[in-house]
Design a protein around this motif. Structure first.
Motif, PDB file in Angstrom:
ATOM      1  N   GLN A 100       0.829  -1.203   0.000  1.00 37.35           N
ATOM      2  CA  GLN A 100       0.000   0.000   0.000  1.00 37.35           C
ATOM      3  C   GLN A 100       0.868   1.258   0.000  1.00 37.35           C
ATOM      4  O   GLN A 100       0.596   2.213  -0.727  1.00 37.35           O
ATOM      5  N   LEU A 101       1.909   1.242   0.810  1.00 39.55           N
ATOM      6  CA  LEU A 101       2.797   2.394   0.888  1.00 39.55           C
ATOM      7  C   LEU A 101       3.470   2.658  -0.463  1.00 39.55           C
ATOM      8  O   LEU A 101       3.589   3.807  -0.911  1.00 39.55           O
ATOM      9  N   ARG A 102       3.897   1.588  -1.104  1.00 44.00           N
ATOM     10  CA  ARG A 102       4.542   1.727  -2.395  1.00 44.00           C
ATOM     11  C   ARG A 102       3.586   2.335  -3.422  1.00 44.00           C
ATOM     12  O   ARG A 102       3.988   3.145  -4.267  1.00 44.00           O
ATOM     13  N   SER A 103       2.309   1.960  -3.344  1.00 40.78           N
ATOM     14  CA  SER A 103       1.338   2.479  -4.310  1.00 40.78           C
ATOM     15  C   SER A 103       1.177   3.991  -4.181  1.00 40.78           C
ATOM     16  O   SER A 103       0.894   4.673  -5.162  1.00 40.78           O
ATOM     17  N   TRP A 104       1.354   4.528  -2.974  1.00 41.17           N
ATOM     18  CA  TRP A 104       1.240   5.983  -2.790  1.00 41.17           C
ATOM     19  C   TRP A 104       2.346   6.734  -3.526  1.00 41.17           C
ATOM     20  O   TRP A 104       2.212   7.918  -3.824  1.00 41.17           O
ATOM     21  N   LEU A 105       3.441   6.039  -3.794  1.00 41.40           N
ATOM     22  CA  LEU A 105       4.574   6.662  -4.482  1.00 41.40           C
ATOM     23  C   LEU A 105       4.606   6.333  -5.975  1.00 41.40           C
ATOM     24  O   LEU A 105       4.957   7.178  -6.795  1.00 41.40           O
ATOM     25  N   THR A 106       4.213   5.117  -6.322  1.00 36.31           N
ATOM     26  CA  THR A 106       4.350   4.679  -7.707  1.00 36.31           C
ATOM     27  C   THR A 106       3.101   4.884  -8.545  1.00 36.31           C
ATOM     28  O   THR A 106       3.190   4.943  -9.779  1.00 36.31           O
ATOM     29  N   ASP A 107       1.941   4.991  -7.913  1.00 32.06           N
ATOM     30  CA  ASP A 107       0.697   5.085  -8.678  1.00 32.06           C
ATOM     31  C   ASP A 107       0.291   6.513  -9.006  1.00 32.06           C
ATOM     32  O   ASP A 107      -0.800   6.744  -9.533  1.00 32.06           O
ATOM     33  N   THR A 108       1.114   7.478  -8.664  1.00 30.40           N
ATOM     34  CA  THR A 108       0.839   8.855  -9.078  1.00 30.40           C
ATOM     35  C   THR A 108       1.237   9.016 -10.543  1.00 30.40           C
ATOM     36  O   THR A 108       1.951   8.184 -11.096  1.00 30.40           O
ATOM     37  N   ASP A 109       0.771  10.074 -11.163  1.00 31.70           N
ATOM     38  CA  ASP A 109       1.078  10.313 -12.570  1.00 31.70           C
ATOM     39  C   ASP A 109       1.703  11.697 -12.734  1.00 31.70           C
ATOM     40  O   ASP A 109       1.009  12.710 -12.649  1.00 31.70           O
ATOM     41  N   PRO A 110       3.025  11.755 -12.954  1.00 27.88           N
ATOM     42  CA  PRO A 110       3.981  10.645 -13.045  1.00 27.88           C
ATOM     43  C   PRO A 110       4.362  10.131 -11.652  1.00 27.88           C
ATOM     44  O   PRO A 110       4.039  10.770 -10.650  1.00 27.88           O
ATOM     45  N   PRO A 111       5.050   8.992 -11.578  1.00 21.85           N
ATOM     46  CA  PRO A 111       5.429   8.420 -10.278  1.00 21.85           C
ATOM     47  C   PRO A 111       6.290   9.384  -9.468  1.00 21.85           C
ATOM     48  O   PRO A 111       7.031  10.206 -10.018  1.00 21.85           O
ATOM     49  N   ALA A 112       6.197   9.265  -8.145  1.00 24.43           N
ATOM     50  CA  ALA A 112       6.960  10.132  -7.235  1.00 24.43           C
ATOM     51  C   ALA A 112       8.192   9.443  -6.696  1.00 24.43           C
ATOM     52  O   ALA A 112       8.785   9.902  -5.709  1.00 24.43           O
ATOM     53  N   THR A 113       8.590   8.349  -7.320  1.00 19.41           N
ATOM     54  CA  THR A 113       9.775   7.634  -6.853  1.00 19.41           C
ATOM     55  C   THR A 113      10.440   6.923  -8.012  1.00 19.41           C
ATOM     56  O   THR A 113       9.814   6.699  -9.058  1.00 19.41           O
ATOM     57  N   LEU A 114      11.701   6.595  -7.831  1.00 19.88           N
ATOM     58  CA  LEU A 114      12.463   5.880  -8.848  1.00 19.88           C
ATOM     59  C   LEU A 114      13.491   5.007  -8.155  1.00 19.88           C
ATOM     60  O   LEU A 114      14.182   5.452  -7.235  1.00 19.88           O
ATOM     61  N   TYR A 115      13.545   3.751  -8.580  1.00 25.19           N
ATOM     62  CA  TYR A 115      14.566   2.844  -8.056  1.00 25.19           C
ATOM     63  C   TYR A 115      15.208   2.112  -9.229  1.00 25.19           C
ATOM     64  O   TYR A 115      14.517   1.561 -10.083  1.00 25.19           O
ATOM     65  N   ARG A 116      16.547   2.107  -9.280  1.00 20.66           N
ATOM     66  CA  ARG A 116      17.304   1.308 -10.244  1.00 20.66           C
ATOM     67  C   ARG A 116      18.296   0.435  -9.481  1.00 20.66           C
ATOM     68  O   ARG A 116      19.078   0.963  -8.680  1.00 20.66           O
ATOM     69  N   PRO A 117      18.246  -0.880  -9.684  1.00 21.26           N
ATOM     70  CA  PRO A 117      19.231  -1.738  -9.018  1.00 21.26           C
ATOM     71  C   PRO A 117      20.606  -1.497  -9.593  1.00 21.26           C
ATOM     72  O   PRO A 117      20.767  -1.010 -10.719  1.00 21.26           O
ATOM     73  N   ALA A 118      21.622  -1.830  -8.824  1.00 18.29           N
ATOM     74  CA  ALA A 118      22.995  -1.692  -9.309  1.00 18.29           C
ATOM     75  C   ALA A 118      23.215  -2.664 -10.465  1.00 18.29           C
ATOM     76  O   ALA A 118      22.975  -3.862 -10.318  1.00 18.29           O
ATOM     77  N   PRO A 119      23.656  -2.173 -11.620  1.00 19.15           N
ATOM     78  CA  PRO A 119      23.879  -3.075 -12.762  1.00 19.15           C
ATOM     79  C   PRO A 119      24.907  -4.158 -12.470  1.00 19.15           C
ATOM     80  O   PRO A 119      24.936  -5.185 -13.151  1.00 19.15           O
ATOM     81  N   TRP A 120      25.762  -3.926 -11.480  1.00 19.21           N
ATOM     82  CA  TRP A 120      26.803  -4.911 -11.174  1.00 19.21           C
ATOM     83  C   TRP A 120      26.322  -5.972 -10.183  1.00 19.21           C
ATOM     84  O   TRP A 120      27.080  -6.823  -9.754  1.00 19.21           O
ATOM     85  N   GLY A 121      25.017  -5.928  -9.835  1.00 15.90           N
ATOM     86  CA  GLY A 121      24.430  -6.973  -9.006  1.00 15.90           C
ATOM     87  C   GLY A 121      24.448  -6.654  -7.528  1.00 15.90           C
ATOM     88  O   GLY A 121      25.146  -5.746  -7.072  1.00 15.90           O
ATOM     89  N   PRO A 122      23.663  -7.412  -6.728  1.00 17.35           N
ATOM     90  CA  PRO A 122      23.612  -7.178  -5.286  1.00 17.35           C
ATOM     91  C   PRO A 122      24.899  -7.600  -4.609  1.00 17.35           C
ATOM     92  O   PRO A 122      25.642  -8.448  -5.117  1.00 17.35           O
ATOM     93  N   VAL A 123      25.166  -7.000  -3.462  1.00 13.04           N
ATOM     94  CA  VAL A 123      26.369  -7.328  -2.724  1.00 13.04           C
ATOM     95  C   VAL A 123      26.245  -8.718  -2.103  1.00 13.04           C
ATOM     96  O   VAL A 123      25.170  -9.130  -1.666  1.00 13.04           O
TER      97      VAL A 123
END
Length: 538
Positions: free
Chosen positions: A278-301
């Motif tokens: 639910q919390l995530r939807s408050w950030l991602t379901d706006t138009d445009p979204p209010a958040t951005l996440y990109r994983p590290a291209p080199w992979g998780p630690v």
């Protein structure tokens, strides 16, 4: 004037309202020349606000933004153009949040150039240590371009000075960047009070656009008061109602309740999953979204557990009374101490860390002999940082020290490690420094290419701190595995379990991949939530 604490400044006057030394004149006398404020610093910002004609800023060494930084800036600018109030940038450590933020400000300023309220001033609040974080941001602003704006780069610890200067000069900020935004997740601190004032968190009219940058937003929804203005806007509710975030979350069906010592979040995994969704939807379901996440291209630690078995003699030392332990381990003499509760837990952690120092030194020596550079994260100075550093120095291994108040020149020590002059770095800081291979250093130099490995000599309770620490070396396309050392069957094993569980939840909150924690979780028999993401996808 940027005058260090208690340094002589002949001819300069302390101005209480501005919280800085002031000199009035056409040019600086020789005695004050060392205190000339650097471009984009707090003191330089105040100077420019007071003078009719600000001094020009010397050009910086240009930098070419990476693709992730360019696309990220465009997403943030689109949110601002649509009337958004604040944006959460949750990229993994090392993806390039600093450059993304600077480029985003450029675009926001261009959007608002012909509006009644153009962007003129920008505040950047960074984490400690100031000797590293402030110059880092200043170099990035100069390299990517300041867009002709007045930038003020400071740290969370100096936010009170900024707030006071705004009152004294009547200035305000049009854009505010909160680097490591999780630093204001508690509303009972002076830091929150000053943040609320400079960021406009308590008002609607004339509030600046706020860009929140952190890979570790919180341990739970209860630690997100800095996002309350956005939540209020999403629901079309008065901002005042969201001043009590826990109560408002409860009203919206979150599984939180008032406990004896404040509010608490449910321990049920399914309920936590529902809350995070639910919390995530408050950030991602706006138009445009209010958040951005990109994983590290080199992979998780990769995080591996390293239990250390204590010998019978070491076990006896661990169980000894604190004053007896200090005497046996030849620590500085103090008054007799008897610890209870949290104090006892702290003492046992200190004892276990000091008893294991020799094992850590042996492991570090083996890594250096294998042509690796080692980053050793510690929490305590007397019972961890000092004995480890001294033992390595005695063994002929150079060690960079980033710990203790005013004991070392932080940037000089960091550069010793980064250039390979010191193959080992012992540090207590958790964020805002870079220790990875191939880093672009000031002056056009490049950090050594020697692979980095990391060791938590002492596990931490905080998942936020743990995730930030691993990002010091595992960043910017440089892979760096980490180990968590702990004394088996001691309080350290319990702390390691808590750290891994919180690290998983924190990584999930930011959208991170927690697969790399599986080995140590099995070792500690730890359970955690599915990878629920606040800023990323399921």
């Amino acid at each position: 004037m940027a005058v260090p604490f208690r340094a002589p400044a002949p001819g300069a006057t302390w101005h209480a309202g501005l919280s800085t030394h002031v000199y009035v004149g056409a040019s600086l006398p020789a005695a004050l020349a060392p205190y000339d404020p650097a471009p984009y610093s707090f003191e330089r910002f105040v100077e420019d606000e007071l003078n009719a004609d600000p001094r020009p800023v010397p050009p910086g060494r240009p930098m070419t933004p990476r693709a992730e930084q360019t696309t990220g800036a465009a997403v943030i600018a689109a949110h601002a153009a649509a009337g958004g109030r604040m944006f959460l940038l949750g990229d993994d450590p090392g993806v390039g949040k600093t450059g993304t933020a600077v480029l985003a400000v450029q675009q926001i300023a261009a959007q608002r150039a012909e509006t009644p309220r153009p962007v003129r001033t920008v505040l950047v609040v960074a984490d400690r240590p100031a000797a590293i974080t402030v110059p880092h941001w200043a170099r990035s602003i100069a390299a990517f371009g300041d867009a002709g704006l007045r930038w003020c780069v400071t740290t969370w610890d100096r936010l009170g000075k900024v707030n006071g200067a705004l009152k004294a000069t009547g200035s305000r900020f049009d854009v505010v960047i909160a680097d490591e935004a999780h630093m204001v997740r508690h509303t009972t601190t002076q830091r929150w009070k000053h943040w609320k004032a400079v960021s406009g968190a308590g008002r609607v009219k004339d509030a600046p656009y706020v860009l929140l940058a952190t890979a570790t937003p919180a341990h739970s929804p209860l630690e997100l008061p800095y996002l309350a203005p956005h939540f209020a806007a999403v629901h079309g509710e008065p901002l005042k109602e969201w001043s009590d975030l826990p109560a408002r979350l409860a009203a919206h069906g979150f599984h939180v309740e008032r406990a004896r010592y404040g509010w608490s979040w449910t321990e049920d995994a399914d309920e936590r999953w529902a809350d995070l969704t639910q919390l995530r939807s408050w950030l991602t379901d706006t138009d445009p979204p209010a958040t951005l996440y990109r994983p590290a291209p080199w992979g998780p630690v990769s995080v591996t557990g390293t239990p250390v078995e204590l010998t019978p003699a070491e076990r006896a030392q661990y169980e000894a009374e604190w004053s007896e332990f200090r005497a046996e381990m030849q620590l500085a003499r103090r008054a007799r101490q008897s610890a209870r509760g949290r104090a006892a837990l702290l003492r046992f952690r200190q004892k276990a860390g000091l008893i294991r120092a020799a094992a850590t030194v042996d492991w570090v020596k083996a890594q250096v002999e294998a042509d690796r550079q080692v980053a050793v994260s510690v929490e305590f100075v007397e019972t961890a940082a000092d004995p480890i550093r001294e033992a390595l120095l005695d063994g002929g291994i150079e060690v960079a020290g980033i710990y203790g108040r005013d004991r070392f020149d932080v940037e000089a020590e960091r550069l010793r490690f980064q250039t390979g002059a010191a193959p080992v770095c012992v540090f207590t800081v958790t964020a805002s420094i870079s220790l990875h291979a191939r880093e672009q250093l000031p002056g056009g130099l490049t950090a050594s290419t020697t692979p980095r490995v990391g060791l938590f000599h002492q596990p931490r309770f905080s998942g936020i701190a743990a995730r930030q620490v691993t990002g010091r070396t595992h960043r910017d396309h440089q892979v760096s595995p980490w180990r968590v050392a702990f004394a088996a069957d001691t309080v350290e094993e319990d702390v390691a379990r808590v750290m891994v569980e919180r690290l998983a939840v924190t990584g999930s909150t930011a959208g991170g991949d927690t697969a790399g924690l599986q080995q140590i979780a099995e070792l500690l028999e730890a359970d955690w939530l599915p990878a629920a993401s606040l800023t990323g996808s399921d």
